[in-house]
Structures are given as structure tokens and as C-alpha cells.
Design a protein around this motif. Structure first.
Motif, PDB file in Angstrom:
ATOM      1  N   TYR A  25      75.610  70.504 112.337  1.00 35.72           N
ATOM      2  CA  TYR A  25      75.330  71.167 111.066  1.00 35.72           C
ATOM      3  C   TYR A  25      75.935  70.374 109.911  1.00 35.72           C
ATOM      4  O   TYR A  25      77.088  69.930 109.985  1.00 35.72           O
ATOM      5  N   LEU A  26      75.161  70.227 108.849  1.00 36.53           N
ATOM      6  CA  LEU A  26      75.609  69.502 107.660  1.00 36.53           C
ATOM      7  C   LEU A  26      76.611  70.336 106.878  1.00 36.53           C
ATOM      8  O   LEU A  26      76.536  71.566 106.868  1.00 36.53           O
ATOM      9  N   ILE A  27      77.506  69.664 106.215  1.00 30.75           N
ATOM     10  CA  ILE A  27      78.442  70.307 105.302  1.00 30.75           C
ATOM     11  C   ILE A  27      77.896  70.052 103.902  1.00 30.75           C
ATOM     12  O   ILE A  27      77.789  68.901 103.470  1.00 30.75           O
ATOM     13  N   THR A  28      77.531  71.117 103.215  1.00 29.25           N
ATOM     14  CA  THR A  28      76.953  71.003 101.880  1.00 29.25           C
ATOM     15  C   THR A  28      77.639  71.984 100.948  1.00 29.25           C
ATOM     16  O   THR A  28      78.444  72.797 101.381  1.00 29.25           O
ATOM     17  N   ALA A  29      77.288  71.908  99.679  1.00 29.79           N
ATOM     18  CA  ALA A  29      77.711  72.908  98.699  1.00 29.79           C
ATOM     19  C   ALA A  29      76.449  73.394  98.005  1.00 29.79           C
ATOM     20  O   ALA A  29      75.609  72.585  97.608  1.00 29.79           O
ATOM     21  N   ASP A  30      76.306  74.705  97.887  1.00 26.85           N
ATOM     22  CA  ASP A  30      75.147  75.253  97.191  1.00 26.85           C
ATOM     23  C   ASP A  30      75.154  74.777  95.737  1.00 26.85           C
ATOM     24  O   ASP A  30      76.221  74.603  95.142  1.00 26.85           O
ATOM     25  N   PRO A  31      73.971  74.585  95.147  1.00 30.28           N
ATOM     26  CA  PRO A  31      73.914  74.202  93.732  1.00 30.28           C
ATOM     27  C   PRO A  31      74.523  75.303  92.860  1.00 30.28           C
ATOM     28  O   PRO A  31      74.543  76.467  93.249  1.00 30.28           O
ATOM     29  N   ALA A  54      90.254  73.148 111.563  1.00 28.48           N
ATOM     30  CA  ALA A  54      89.156  72.914 110.626  1.00 28.48           C
ATOM     31  C   ALA A  54      88.810  71.425 110.533  1.00 28.48           C
ATOM     32  O   ALA A  54      87.705  71.072 110.128  1.00 28.48           O
ATOM     33  N   ALA A  55      89.746  70.560 110.897  1.00 37.29           N
ATOM     34  CA  ALA A  55      89.499  69.119 110.867  1.00 37.29           C
ATOM     35  C   ALA A  55      88.741  68.648 112.104  1.00 37.29           C
ATOM     36  O   ALA A  55      88.207  67.544 112.125  1.00 37.29           O
ATOM     37  N   ALA A  56      88.687  69.476 113.132  1.00 38.25           N
ATOM     38  CA  ALA A  56      87.975  69.119 114.366  1.00 38.25           C
ATOM     39  C   ALA A  56      86.471  69.201 114.145  1.00 38.25           C
ATOM     40  O   ALA A  56      85.999  69.846 113.211  1.00 38.25           O
ATOM     41  N   SER A  57      85.715  68.572 115.007  1.00 36.92           N
ATOM     42  CA  SER A  57      84.262  68.563 114.850  1.00 36.92           C
ATOM     43  C   SER A  57      83.613  69.878 115.273  1.00 36.92           C
ATOM     44  O   SER A  57      82.510  70.192 114.834  1.00 36.92           O
ATOM     45  N   ASP A  58      84.282  70.682 116.103  1.00 41.74           N
ATOM     46  CA  ASP A  58      83.720  71.965 116.521  1.00 41.74           C
ATOM     47  C   ASP A  58      83.709  72.956 115.368  1.00 41.74           C
ATOM     48  O   ASP A  58      84.676  73.042 114.601  1.00 41.74           O
ATOM     49  N   ILE A  59      82.645  73.736 115.264  1.00 44.92           N
ATOM     50  CA  ILE A  59      82.586  74.829 114.303  1.00 44.92           C
ATOM     51  C   ILE A  59      83.247  76.027 114.964  1.00 44.92           C
ATOM     52  O   ILE A  59      82.891  76.401 116.072  1.00 44.92           O
ATOM     53  N   GLY A  72      79.702  77.979 120.524  1.00 43.46           N
ATOM     54  CA  GLY A  72      78.648  77.516 121.425  1.00 43.46           C
ATOM     55  C   GLY A  72      78.338  76.039 121.422  1.00 43.46           C
ATOM     56  O   GLY A  72      77.176  75.666 121.497  1.00 43.46           O
ATOM     57  N   GLY A  73      79.323  75.185 121.322  1.00 42.34           N
ATOM     58  CA  GLY A  73      79.080  73.752 121.369  1.00 42.34           C
ATOM     59  C   GLY A  73      78.561  73.160 120.070  1.00 42.34           C
ATOM     60  O   GLY A  73      78.309  71.966 119.991  1.00 42.34           O
ATOM     61  N   ALA A  74      78.398  73.969 119.026  1.00 42.25           N
ATOM     62  CA  ALA A  74      77.909  73.463 117.735  1.00 42.25           C
ATOM     63  C   ALA A  74      79.013  72.666 117.040  1.00 42.25           C
ATOM     64  O   ALA A  74      80.187  73.013 117.117  1.00 42.25           O
ATOM     65  N   GLN A  75      78.606  71.583 116.384  1.00 37.67           N
ATOM     66  CA  GLN A  75      79.568  70.721 115.709  1.00 37.67           C
ATOM     67  C   GLN A  75      79.100  70.406 114.296  1.00 37.67           C
ATOM     68  O   GLN A  75      77.921  70.521 113.974  1.00 37.67           O
ATOM     69  N   GLY A 162      76.548  83.113 114.344  1.00 44.58           N
ATOM     70  CA  GLY A 162      76.427  81.755 114.841  1.00 44.58           C
ATOM     71  C   GLY A 162      76.776  80.674 113.844  1.00 44.58           C
ATOM     72  O   GLY A 162      77.167  80.939 112.705  1.00 44.58           O
ATOM     73  N   PRO A 163      76.620  79.424 114.277  1.00 45.23           N
ATOM     74  CA  PRO A 163      77.063  78.288 113.472  1.00 45.23           C
ATOM     75  C   PRO A 163      76.278  78.088 112.180  1.00 45.23           C
ATOM     76  O   PRO A 163      76.850  77.658 111.185  1.00 45.23           O
ATOM     77  N   SER A 164      74.986  78.378 112.156  1.00 47.48           N
ATOM     78  CA  SER A 164      74.240  78.170 110.910  1.00 47.48           C
ATOM     79  C   SER A 164      74.698  79.152 109.838  1.00 47.48           C
ATOM     80  O   SER A 164      74.788  78.793 108.657  1.00 47.48           O
TER      81      SER A 164
END
Length: 185
Positions: A25-31, A54-59, A72-75, A162-164
């Protein structure tokens, strides 16, 4: 033909055993809305200091009893410290009109302001709220802007499971952080 089939069959079995959810999953900021022009025309955003989970790749999200669990394995698709810094730089540039870039500063002339963000908490809580807390500091290598340190305490709703849903809530939290920083500068 038999030789090709004998090579293909083990690969198919291995693929079937692979984790079902290896999504990134991408890390973004809403406009966000534009704020008043700043005295700073250039802002360097340092890599964000994060707690180890929070620094780890797992969500991660909070489960029963307050423990944090990987979802669930999401990163994250990027290193979280770099991804959050890049999202914050984009958010600041959109809101202020200043040129914002993550470290190392890419221009020969130094930035007007340097932003250092240190996160205390960044996770989806069990009650459906994403918590992003910590402090940010604005320094001025050339003395062109006022230097200060300010705390932030941002809570955004996690809409769904979930992750999304967690990634969307983080995007809203980073957008709010960019807004708070822009207003403070």
C-alpha cells in the motif's frame, strides 16, 4: 512435453502455497486547501522519526487487549519514514506554494526552513480511529524564519476494515499534519 510439465507442476504448487495477501500500500497524503503564502520559499523535510512498529514494513493495527498485530501480510510499498516524509513534502508544497523536498536537500542553495517530525504513535486503534501523535520542529539554517517546536495530536476515522482502510486513514492524518504545519509556519 513431459519434461515441461514436470517443471511447471512444482511451480504451480509453490504459487498456490504463497501468501494470499502480499499486497503493498502506498503512503500518501490527501489533497488539501491552500493556506496563506509563507515566508519560506523552500522547505527541507527530514526523514520522519518513527517508533519501531511504525518504521517496519508491516501495516499494523491494534487488536484485543491493546496489542498491535500485522494486518494479514500487507506491507507499505515504501520505507515508512521516507514515504511519510515524501507525502508530507507533497502536502506542504500543495498547500503553501513553497518548494518542498525530502532530505538530502537537492539544491546548491540551502532551504529557508528545515522540518523535523518525530512521531510518538501511528496506528489504527481498535475503536476505529487512526492515531498520529508527536512533535514537529521548524529550524532555519539561514535564520530567515522563526524557529519553533510544536506538538500534534491527530485522530482520523478508519472507514472500514483491513490495510486499505488503515492506509486511507494515514493519508488523512498526514494531510491534517501538513495543514497544521503550514498554518504554524
Amino acid at each position: 512435453m513431459i519434461k515441461a510439465l514436470s517443471l511447471t507442476l512444482p511451480l504451480a504448487v509453490l504459487a498456490a502455497c504463497a501468501p494470499a495477501n502480499d499486497a503493498r500500500y502506498l503512503i500518501t497524503a490527501d489533497p488539501g486547501e491552500k493556506v496563506a503564502n509563507l515566508r519560506s520559499r523552500t522547505i527541507e523535510v527530514r526523514l520522519i522519526s518513527l517508533p519501531s512498529y511504525a518504521a517496519a514494513s508491516d501495516i499494523v493495527a491494534e487488536g484485543g487487549g491493546g496489542a498491535l498485530f500485522a494486518l494479514g501480510g500487507a506491507q507499505w510499498a515504501d520505507d515508512p519514514a521516507r514515504g511519510m516524509a515524501a507525502a508530507l513534502a507533497r502536502g506542504l508544497a500543495e498547500r503553501t506554494g513553497a518548494s518542498a523536498a525530502i532530505e538530502p536537500w537537492p539544491l546548491n542553495t540551502g532551504p529557508d526552513a528545515r522540518l523535523d517530525v518525530r512521531v510518538d504513535q501511528a496506528y489504527a486503534r481498535a475503536d476505529g480511529v487512526f492515531e498520529l501523535t508527536g512533535q514537529f520542529a521548524v529550524s532555519s539554517p539561514e535564520g530567515t524564519v522563526r524557529e519553533f517546536v510544536k506538538r500534534f495530536d491527530i485522530r482520523t476515522p478508519v472507514s472500514g476494515q483491513g490495510p486499505s482502510a488503515t492506509a486511507d486513514a494515514l493519508a488523512k492524518a498526514l494531510a491534517e499534519l501538513a495543514r497544521q504545519i503550514a498554518l504554524a509556519m
